[in-house]
Design a protein around this motif. Sequence first.
Motif, PDB file in Angstrom:
ATOM      1  N   THR A 135       0.833  -1.230   0.002  1.00 30.18           N
ATOM      2  CA  THR A 135       0.187  -0.012  -0.090  1.00 30.18           C
ATOM      3  C   THR A 135       1.051   1.226   0.266  1.00 30.18           C
ATOM      4  O   THR A 135       1.874   1.306   0.685  1.00 30.18           O
ATOM      5  CB  THR A 135      -0.891  -0.019   1.406  1.00 30.18           C
ATOM      6  OG1 THR A 135      -1.843  -1.082   1.198  1.00 30.18           O
ATOM      7  CG2 THR A 135      -1.880   1.136   1.283  1.00 30.18           C
ATOM      8  N   GLU A 136       0.496   2.024  -0.835  1.00 25.21           N
ATOM      9  CA  GLU A 136       1.152   3.435  -0.948  1.00 25.21           C
ATOM     10  C   GLU A 136       0.486   4.501  -0.622  1.00 25.21           C
ATOM     11  O   GLU A 136      -0.723   4.767  -0.978  1.00 25.21           O
ATOM     12  CB  GLU A 136       2.042   3.535  -2.287  1.00 25.21           C
ATOM     13  CG  GLU A 136       2.962   2.655  -2.783  1.00 25.21           C
ATOM     14  CD  GLU A 136       3.582   2.918  -4.273  1.00 25.21           C
ATOM     15  OE1 GLU A 136       3.293   3.720  -4.631  1.00 25.21           O
ATOM     16  OE2 GLU A 136       4.193   1.835  -4.534  1.00 25.21           O
ATOM     17  N   VAL A 137       1.057   5.613   0.173  1.00 25.26           N
ATOM     18  CA  VAL A 137       0.229   6.772   0.511  1.00 25.26           C
ATOM     19  C   VAL A 137       0.684   7.976  -0.482  1.00 25.26           C
ATOM     20  O   VAL A 137       1.894   8.294  -0.561  1.00 25.26           O
ATOM     21  CB  VAL A 137       0.578   6.934   1.837  1.00 25.26           C
ATOM     22  CG1 VAL A 137      -0.397   8.313   2.389  1.00 25.26           C
ATOM     23  CG2 VAL A 137       0.438   5.863   2.892  1.00 25.26           C
ATOM     24  N   LEU A 138      -0.210   8.063  -1.395  1.00 25.21           N
ATOM     25  CA  LEU A 138      -0.004   9.020  -2.548  1.00 25.21           C
ATOM     26  C   LEU A 138      -0.178  10.498  -1.999  1.00 25.21           C
ATOM     27  O   LEU A 138       0.328  11.406  -2.739  1.00 25.21           O
ATOM     28  CB  LEU A 138      -0.990   8.934  -3.603  1.00 25.21           C
ATOM     29  CG  LEU A 138      -0.925   7.338  -4.080  1.00 25.21           C
ATOM     30  CD1 LEU A 138      -2.144   7.306  -5.353  1.00 25.21           C
ATOM     31  CD2 LEU A 138       0.567   6.961  -4.661  1.00 25.21           C
ATOM     32  N   GLY A 139      -0.833  10.651  -0.726  1.00 21.52           N
ATOM     33  CA  GLY A 139      -0.954  12.091  -0.266  1.00 21.52           C
ATOM     34  C   GLY A 139      -2.048  12.189   0.871  1.00 21.52           C
ATOM     35  O   GLY A 139      -2.737  11.097   0.728  1.00 21.52           O
ATOM     36  N   ILE A 149      -7.321  10.645   2.680  1.00 21.45           N
ATOM     37  CA  ILE A 149      -5.971   9.924   2.352  1.00 21.45           C
ATOM     38  C   ILE A 149      -6.050   9.256   1.131  1.00 21.45           C
ATOM     39  O   ILE A 149      -6.993   8.578   0.859  1.00 21.45           O
ATOM     40  CB  ILE A 149      -6.015   8.973   3.314  1.00 21.45           C
ATOM     41  CG1 ILE A 149      -5.905   9.448   4.711  1.00 21.45           C
ATOM     42  CG2 ILE A 149      -4.753   8.154   3.185  1.00 21.45           C
ATOM     43  CD1 ILE A 149      -5.907   8.491   5.901  1.00 21.45           C
ATOM     44  N   ASP A 150      -5.157   9.693   0.030  1.00 22.71           N
ATOM     45  CA  ASP A 150      -5.093   8.973  -1.122  1.00 22.71           C
ATOM     46  C   ASP A 150      -4.093   7.987  -1.375  1.00 22.71           C
ATOM     47  O   ASP A 150      -3.025   8.030  -1.009  1.00 22.71           O
ATOM     48  CB  ASP A 150      -4.805  10.119  -2.136  1.00 22.71           C
ATOM     49  CG  ASP A 150      -5.109   9.607  -3.712  1.00 22.71           C
ATOM     50  OD1 ASP A 150      -5.970   8.828  -3.649  1.00 22.71           O
ATOM     51  OD2 ASP A 150      -4.322   9.967  -4.571  1.00 22.71           O
ATOM     52  N   LEU A 151      -4.826   6.533  -1.612  1.00 22.77           N
ATOM     53  CA  LEU A 151      -3.846   5.252  -1.574  1.00 22.77           C
ATOM     54  C   LEU A 151      -3.872   4.801  -2.934  1.00 22.77           C
ATOM     55  O   LEU A 151      -4.664   5.177  -3.787  1.00 22.77           O
ATOM     56  CB  LEU A 151      -4.521   4.264  -0.464  1.00 22.77           C
ATOM     57  CG  LEU A 151      -4.717   5.073   1.055  1.00 22.77           C
ATOM     58  CD1 LEU A 151      -5.444   4.027   1.655  1.00 22.77           C
ATOM     59  CD2 LEU A 151      -3.534   5.133   1.602  1.00 22.77           C
TER      60      LEU A 151
END
Length: 365
Positions: A135-139, A149-151
């Motif tokens: 999982t990456e936190v895009l912002g 939270i954009d994932l």
Amino acid sequence: MVMLFTACGSQITDDVLEEIDPPQIDYIEDEDELEVEVMDQDVDDGQISSITDDMDDAEEPMDEEGAEEKGGPVTVDEELHELYLVDRNGMVAPQTMNMLMPEDKLTALVEHLVQEGPVTEQLPNGFQAVLPPETEVLGVKVKNGVATIDLNESFTDYHPSQEMQILQSITWTLTQEEEVDRVKLSINGEELAAMPQNDTPIGEGYTRGHGINLEVNDQADLVSTSPVVVYFLSQTDDQTYYVPVTRRVDQQDDLYEAVINELLEGPSYTSQLLTDFRQEVALIEEPDLDNGTLTLNFNEALLSQLQGTAISENVLNMLVLSLTEQEEIESVSLMVDSESAIMMSNGESLTEPVVRPNQVNVGQF
């Protein structure tokens, strides 16, 4: 102050809602109090004690002036923050950790909730992060108290039984920050109206008011009841930690007395949680709130330690943590049979109101 320990154990359960045959409630035997060290500390005005945590053993902040990202310097500070992780029993519980925090603190907090992410080396035994690996936190953007939270798409790869754990973990972790009141989620910039697996509604945002480790009776009338959060204990070997649980109480009941009644009722038969209250404990007067301090007058059964002469530190902590979940309560003052001078099991006298700690379940660094 309190030194609160983390726990060790096995892997989490996949489904916290699975019914099991009800055992007896686990009460801690009198005089066999869980080992949690409590120390008193006076604040500036000298009037209020605290169950805040002993930070003498914390490491000194690391020097990160030379750290670089994309060719430029990065400002990094080492701070204590609560991460809401899942324990071996499938309960979402806070664990306070020392973390290097960049300027984008909210993004870093969410990244620490990713399995196989930066929190991996610090995980207490028996605890696990909740977000799927990769999982990456895009912002993370905050507007009017709402953190969006954009994932990336890897976020959707969780097991359906873990959906509530994920929502609770993210929400309770981020809302410890003053600027965040509620949480929304998006995937690659597209906002989610509901969670991907079980369609749990997110709506205008998820808040602490939605609860944590929910215990809701099928017959509960959601219209005429209100949620309250109470704290019980979990124990592995000689280590203990505090676990928040949300229950619903009748709106017509006195709210503070209802919280205490839920504590005295003890943990659910289907949970692995513990209590340090004796069954005979009872209030002898109605709770009294005055200028942020709630005064409670109990019978002598509250004194379960040192041959019935002292209060358990765990009982004190459970009361303070549970009652200060109510915004208007800043501290708790205890009396036993109308006497305000109470001895604690560590030999210290409890003569002043007790405030909530800044962090809960602080481990060793």
